[in-house]
Write a protein that holds these residues in place. Structure first.
Motif, PDB file in Angstrom:
ATOM      1  N   ILE A  98       2.082   1.529   0.282  1.00 52.05           N
ATOM      2  CA  ILE A  98       2.655   0.149   0.466  1.00 52.05           C
ATOM      3  C   ILE A  98       3.526   0.116   1.611  1.00 52.05           C
ATOM      4  O   ILE A  98       4.320   0.950   1.642  1.00 52.05           O
ATOM      5  CB  ILE A  98       3.229  -0.291  -0.839  1.00 52.05           C
ATOM      6  CG1 ILE A  98       3.737  -1.765  -0.763  1.00 52.05           C
ATOM      7  CG2 ILE A  98       4.338   0.466  -1.110  1.00 52.05           C
ATOM      8  CD1 ILE A  98       4.135  -2.549  -2.078  1.00 52.05           C
ATOM      9  N   SER A  99       3.347  -0.987   2.141  1.00 51.49           N
ATOM     10  CA  SER A  99       4.287  -1.043   3.507  1.00 51.49           C
ATOM     11  C   SER A  99       5.125  -2.102   3.630  1.00 51.49           C
ATOM     12  O   SER A  99       5.003  -3.338   2.909  1.00 51.49           O
ATOM     13  CB  SER A  99       3.437  -1.288   4.749  1.00 51.49           C
ATOM     14  OG  SER A  99       2.469  -0.297   4.867  1.00 51.49           O
ATOM     15  N   GLY A 100       6.458  -2.093   4.257  1.00 51.54           N
ATOM     16  CA  GLY A 100       7.515  -3.128   4.099  1.00 51.54           C
ATOM     17  C   GLY A 100       8.657  -2.385   5.061  1.00 51.54           C
ATOM     18  O   GLY A 100       8.380  -1.684   5.713  1.00 51.54           O
ATOM     19  N   LEU A 150       2.918   5.908  -1.847  1.00 52.20           N
ATOM     20  CA  LEU A 150       3.997   6.252  -0.546  1.00 52.20           C
ATOM     21  C   LEU A 150       4.453   5.046  -0.200  1.00 52.20           C
ATOM     22  O   LEU A 150       3.828   3.777  -0.050  1.00 52.20           O
ATOM     23  CB  LEU A 150       2.868   6.688   0.459  1.00 52.20           C
ATOM     24  CG  LEU A 150       2.246   8.298   0.233  1.00 52.20           C
ATOM     25  CD1 LEU A 150       1.441   8.531   1.356  1.00 52.20           C
ATOM     26  CD2 LEU A 150       3.054   9.266  -0.321  1.00 52.20           C
ATOM     27  N   LEU A 151       5.853   4.921   0.154  1.00 46.83           N
ATOM     28  CA  LEU A 151       6.300   3.842   0.414  1.00 46.83           C
ATOM     29  C   LEU A 151       6.693   3.966   2.052  1.00 46.83           C
ATOM     30  O   LEU A 151       7.473   5.182   2.599  1.00 46.83           O
ATOM     31  CB  LEU A 151       7.800   3.885  -0.040  1.00 46.83           C
ATOM     32  CG  LEU A 151       7.769   3.877  -1.697  1.00 46.83           C
ATOM     33  CD1 LEU A 151       9.041   4.074  -2.297  1.00 46.83           C
ATOM     34  CD2 LEU A 151       7.086   2.853  -2.428  1.00 46.83           C
ATOM     35  N   LEU A 152       6.226   3.036   2.881  1.00 49.87           N
ATOM     36  CA  LEU A 152       6.091   3.139   4.440  1.00 49.87           C
ATOM     37  C   LEU A 152       6.861   2.087   4.777  1.00 49.87           C
ATOM     38  O   LEU A 152       6.618   0.736   4.718  1.00 49.87           O
ATOM     39  CB  LEU A 152       4.496   3.032   4.799  1.00 49.87           C
ATOM     40  CG  LEU A 152       3.766   3.911   4.188  1.00 49.87           C
ATOM     41  CD1 LEU A 152       2.471   3.896   4.824  1.00 49.87           C
ATOM     42  CD2 LEU A 152       4.178   5.440   4.390  1.00 49.87           C
ATOM     43  N   THR A 153       7.979   2.295   5.581  1.00 53.59           N
ATOM     44  CA  THR A 153       8.744   1.203   6.492  1.00 53.59           C
ATOM     45  C   THR A 153       8.867   1.301   7.705  1.00 53.59           C
ATOM     46  O   THR A 153       9.457   0.684   8.413  1.00 53.59           O
ATOM     47  CB  THR A 153      10.329   1.576   5.825  1.00 53.59           C
ATOM     48  OG1 THR A 153      10.608   2.900   5.916  1.00 53.59           O
ATOM     49  CG2 THR A 153      10.269   1.289   4.382  1.00 53.59           C
ATOM     50  N   ASP A 154       8.075   2.146   8.535  1.00 50.32           N
ATOM     51  CA  ASP A 154       7.900   2.185   9.942  1.00 50.32           C
ATOM     52  C   ASP A 154       6.876   1.436  10.403  1.00 50.32           C
ATOM     53  O   ASP A 154       5.850   1.428   9.771  1.00 50.32           O
ATOM     54  CB  ASP A 154       7.851   3.824  10.230  1.00 50.32           C
ATOM     55  CG  ASP A 154       8.887   4.650  10.136  1.00 50.32           C
ATOM     56  OD1 ASP A 154      10.179   4.172  10.090  1.00 50.32           O
ATOM     57  OD2 ASP A 154       8.764   5.908   9.618  1.00 50.32           O
ATOM     58  N   SER A 170      -4.238   0.714   0.695  1.00 55.74           N
ATOM     59  CA  SER A 170      -3.184  -0.294   0.474  1.00 55.74           C
ATOM     60  C   SER A 170      -2.893  -0.804  -0.758  1.00 55.74           C
ATOM     61  O   SER A 170      -3.954  -1.273  -1.432  1.00 55.74           O
ATOM     62  CB  SER A 170      -3.163  -1.442   1.500  1.00 55.74           C
ATOM     63  OG  SER A 170      -1.839  -2.352   1.329  1.00 55.74           O
ATOM     64  N   ALA A 171      -1.817  -0.803  -1.495  1.00 53.56           N
ATOM     65  CA  ALA A 171      -1.538  -1.362  -2.855  1.00 53.56           C
ATOM     66  C   ALA A 171      -1.704  -2.735  -2.855  1.00 53.56           C
ATOM     67  O   ALA A 171      -1.465  -3.513  -3.693  1.00 53.56           O
ATOM     68  CB  ALA A 171      -0.411  -0.592  -3.292  1.00 53.56           C
ATOM     69  N   THR A 172      -1.369  -3.262  -1.493  1.00 57.36           N
ATOM     70  CA  THR A 172      -1.299  -4.744  -1.367  1.00 57.36           C
ATOM     71  C   THR A 172      -2.638  -5.425  -0.988  1.00 57.36           C
ATOM     72  O   THR A 172      -2.680  -6.642  -0.358  1.00 57.36           O
ATOM     73  CB  THR A 172      -0.146  -5.069  -0.526  1.00 57.36           C
ATOM     74  OG1 THR A 172      -0.668  -4.700   0.698  1.00 57.36           O
ATOM     75  CG2 THR A 172       1.057  -4.746  -1.199  1.00 57.36           C
ATOM     76  N   ARG A 173      -3.775  -4.550  -0.852  1.00 58.10           N
ATOM     77  CA  ARG A 173      -5.015  -5.196  -0.342  1.00 58.10           C
ATOM     78  C   ARG A 173      -6.198  -4.780  -1.236  1.00 58.10           C
ATOM     79  O   ARG A 173      -6.184  -3.741  -1.892  1.00 58.10           O
ATOM     80  CB  ARG A 173      -5.138  -4.548   1.065  1.00 58.10           C
ATOM     81  CG  ARG A 173      -6.400  -4.885   1.607  1.00 58.10           C
ATOM     82  CD  ARG A 173      -7.251  -4.023   2.723  1.00 58.10           C
ATOM     83  NE  ARG A 173      -6.152  -4.169   4.141  1.00 58.10           N
ATOM     84  CZ  ARG A 173      -6.015  -3.275   4.635  1.00 58.10           C
ATOM     85  NH1 ARG A 173      -6.240  -1.910   4.395  1.00 58.10           N
ATOM     86  NH2 ARG A 173      -5.160  -3.572   5.782  1.00 58.10           N
ATOM     87  N   GLY A 174      -6.973  -5.561  -1.279  1.00 60.18           N
ATOM     88  CA  GLY A 174      -8.284  -5.539  -2.290  1.00 60.18           C
ATOM     89  C   GLY A 174      -7.937  -5.369  -3.749  1.00 60.18           C
ATOM     90  O   GLY A 174      -6.752  -5.699  -4.022  1.00 60.18           O
ATOM     91  N   ALA A 175      -8.849  -5.360  -4.407  1.00 58.90           N
ATOM     92  CA  ALA A 175      -8.620  -4.975  -6.063  1.00 58.90           C
ATOM     93  C   ALA A 175      -8.073  -3.761  -6.407  1.00 58.90           C
ATOM     94  O   ALA A 175      -8.340  -2.663  -5.723  1.00 58.90           O
ATOM     95  CB  ALA A 175      -9.845  -5.495  -6.815  1.00 58.90           C
ATOM     96  N   HIS A 184       1.907  -6.729   5.233  1.00 58.40           N
ATOM     97  CA  HIS A 184       2.973  -6.437   6.178  1.00 58.40           C
ATOM     98  C   HIS A 184       2.482  -6.394   7.474  1.00 58.40           C
ATOM     99  O   HIS A 184       3.319  -6.543   8.619  1.00 58.40           O
ATOM    100  CB  HIS A 184       3.439  -4.959   5.948  1.00 58.40           C
ATOM    101  CG  HIS A 184       4.802  -4.649   6.408  1.00 58.40           C
ATOM    102  ND1 HIS A 184       5.802  -5.330   6.478  1.00 58.40           N
ATOM    103  CD2 HIS A 184       4.829  -3.538   7.498  1.00 58.40           C
ATOM    104  CE1 HIS A 184       6.916  -4.819   7.047  1.00 58.40           C
ATOM    105  NE2 HIS A 184       6.419  -3.593   7.784  1.00 58.40           N
ATOM    106  N   LEU A 185       1.173  -5.828   7.843  1.00 61.94           N
ATOM    107  CA  LEU A 185       0.860  -5.772   9.433  1.00 61.94           C
ATOM    108  C   LEU A 185       0.775  -7.254   9.921  1.00 61.94           C
ATOM    109  O   LEU A 185       1.025  -7.584  10.884  1.00 61.94           O
ATOM    110  CB  LEU A 185      -0.702  -5.199   9.254  1.00 61.94           C
ATOM    111  CG  LEU A 185      -1.206  -5.129  10.711  1.00 61.94           C
ATOM    112  CD1 LEU A 185      -0.501  -4.453  11.777  1.00 61.94           C
ATOM    113  CD2 LEU A 185      -2.569  -4.394  10.670  1.00 61.94           C
TER     114      LEU A 185
END
Length: 620
Positions: A421-423, A446-450, A470-475, A540-541
């Protein structure tokens, strides 16, 4: 002749004010900076003389001379290097023309530590101004090699400087410091000799100290990298690092080696322990100095290192490159490509050893430069596998950053991907409703911030056969994940009665504001969230692209609702009583709530406030 008067550039005036009021305890750094500048001036003349032999004339022996004049309270640092012309004196000493100066001044102004202020000054290559820590007036007399005119630049560091014609029979630069009252230690030859010996022993030029009629050499005048490692102390390595990098921290790691075989070269490379202020400046210049047979060639050979290793400092000295090679032809030289490959391999090997044998020490490096190495994962396919092994990530189940191998080693039965997951911030990601179902199943994310994370993951796709998801994409495909051994296999909670009718109403009401509305498998506590459809840009992208004007408008998202949440159940029951304005408002309020949770601005804050007020009024 009347002196030309010039005002300092605004940034220089601010810099001088900071230096003048600095309470930095070790003021001797000014001497290191001036000696380092003098050495660089000689290096540049030696390089130019390869193609313009007349520049050396009858003075071929390059050196730095320091003179103490007690009666007149003068300390002079002189060199017979390249020198400066009239225009160069004004440009180099009156302005900061380097790119990134605005960012540099911003960091300098906000930095509270006096020591770090001076460190920034050194990093930016304007260490000359540190002379004003110990002097109330500085005069620089210079004659450029090949010119017949000399000029004197003079200032008290109070907003302006003068430039006047001068008499100087030889090339080079003399910097005369009028020592302030209370700084008498800089007129003491024993103290100056001690400081100069400390800072100049590694310089491959003789440094002479003159005091009255006495004269002595105070350094070995041999390039440090040519000596055996057994002859060099850690302190000498550190001082050379300070000289080469204009830094004040200690190096995190030092690599001193001699490569022999098809090509011969020596490397003395340092990995800093702290992050340079301009690490992410768009210029992204690497800063290894290139020498050929101990002769300086350039400090910006762009092909010597990839951009993702630009934080490295040090030198490379080649025995095989032609001595008269020009900076313009370096790019096409195949030997440079071989040296580059050798340097990358050696650095990655050293990082791998430290990561394996000293993991806690390695994590400090990764926290400082990990984001830069991730650029290599995206850009450098040849070294991608090695870089992925070195990568470390924060996650939902570990306080210490983890490697991808560690992540895969503790994947759950039935888990078929590496979830991310990105932020912008770790804390915000940890609170994200998208993670609720993953936490309940014990699935690590995994927590991605870059910012670069979004790009390298798309380039890589998978690691050891496990795709990045991605935890924020798709089902969220969590149904196949089996509970841990011994854990109770909980049956899913029944969905609220009438949920299908609610979803139909929401689709009809929200229309093009969303791509779809569906029941969520990832929510356990929150009522709703927005996710990107499979194949669409990650949330996030998309945000990053919009911030950088690469995308005009946001894409419609899928609105997922928690079929077991009490509020959703209440809305589902209300649908059976007939759609009305309250239900329509509720649909839009849920959508805005999901946007707020993701840190997104609301497209119509006034409408949100109106709907919220109406709901509160009905409730009261």
């Amino acid at each position: 002749m009347v002196a030309e008067r010039h005002g300092f550039q605004a940034e220089v005036s601010r810099l001088l004010d900071i230096v003048a009021h600095s309470l930095y305890s070790d003021k001797s750094v000014f001497l290191r900076e001036l000696i380092s500048n003098a050495s660089d001036a000689c290096d540049r003349l030696r390089y130019l003389s390869l193609t313009q032999s007349g520049l050396l004339g009858d003075d071929p022996d390059l050196a730095v001379t320091i003179t103490i004049d007690k009666p007149n309270r003068l300390l002079t640092i002189a060199d017979n290097g390249i020198g400066m012309s009239h225009d160069e004196l004004i440009a180099n000493l009156g302005t900061i023309a380097r790119s990134g100066s605005a960012q540099f001044m911003s960091e300098l102004a906000t930095e509270e530590s006096a020591e770090k202020k001076v460190s920034l000054i050194g990093q930016f290559g304007v260490g000359f101004y540190s002379a004003f820590m110990v002097s109330d007036k500085v005069a620089v007399t210079s004659r450029r090699a090949g010119d017949d005119k000399a000029w004197t630049w003079e200032s008290e560091g109070r907003g302006e400087f003068t430039v006047t014609p001068a008499e100087k029979t030889s090339r080079g630069t003399e910097i005369a410091l009028h020592i302030k009252s209370g700084e008498d230690q800089w007129l003491d030859s024993a103290n100056v000799a001690k400081v100069v010996a400390k800072y100049s022993d590694h310089i491959a030029l003789p440094v002479r100290l003159l005091d009255g009629t006495s004269q002595k050499h105070v350094n070995q005048a041999a390039a440090l990298w040519t000596r055996s490692k057994s002859e060099i102390t850690p302190e000498q390595y550190t001082e050379f690092y300070h000289h080469i990098a204009h830094a004040f921290d200690a190096p995190w790691a030092t690599l001193h080696f001699k490569a022999e075989g098809k090509i011969d070269y020596t490397g003395l490379i340092f990995i800093p322990s702290s992050k340079p202020f301009d690490l992410f400046h768009p210029d992204r210049k690497q800063s290894l100095k290139l020498y050929v047979k101990r002769v300086f060639i350039t400090d910006h050979c762009e092909d010597l290192l990839p951009g993702w290793l630009r934080f490295l400092k040090g030198i490379v000295d080649s025995e095989d490159l032609p001595l008269n090679i020009s900076r313009e032809t370096l790019q096409a030289n195949p030997l440079i490509a071989k040296i580059r490959a050798g340097l990358i391999k050696r650095v990655l090997s050293e990082l791998g050893k430290i990561a394996e044998n000293e993991p806690e020490r390695y994590l400090k490096f990764w926290e400082t430069f990990g984001a830069v190495l991730k650029e290599g994962i995206y850009e450098d396919e040849a070294n991608r596998a090695a870089l992925l092994k070195l990568a470390r990530f924060r996650s939902t189940t570990s306080e210490a950053p983890v490697s991808l191998a560690e992540y895969i080693g503790r994947m759950k039965d039935g888990q078929n991907g590496i979830y991310t997951i990105s932020g912008d911030e770790i804390e915000a990601l940890q609170r994200s409703p998208h993670l609720e179902g993953f936490r309940k199943k014990g699935v690590e994310v995994l927590l991605l911030t870059d910012a670069v994370d979004e790009f390298w993951m798309q380039a890589v796709g998978e690691y050891e056969g496990k795709p990045f998801k991605s935890a924020t994409r798709g089902a969220a495909d969590l149904a196949a994940v089996k509970p841990a051994e011994g854990a109770k296999d909980e049956k899913p909670e029944p969905k609220a009665e009438g949920i299908d009718n609610l979803i139909a109403l929401m689709r009809l009401t929200l229309k093009d504001a969303v791509k779809d509305v569906r029941i969520s498998d990832r929510l356990t506590d929150s009522a709703c969230c927005l996710v990107a459809a499979e194949g669409d840009l990650d949330i996030h992208l998309e945000k990053l692209l919009r911030q950088h004007k690469k995308l005009e408008a946001g894409l419609p998202r899928v609105l997922e609702i928690n079929g077991t949440h009490p509020m959703i159940a209440s809305l589902a029951q209300a649908v059976s009583k007939g759609a009305n304005e309250a239900l329509s408002d509720a649909c839009f309020l849920l959508l805005d709530q999901a946007r707020i949770q993701d840190g997104e601005p609301l497209p119509d804050p006034a409408a949100f406030a109106r709907r919220m007020n109406a709901f509160l009024q009905r409730g009261l």
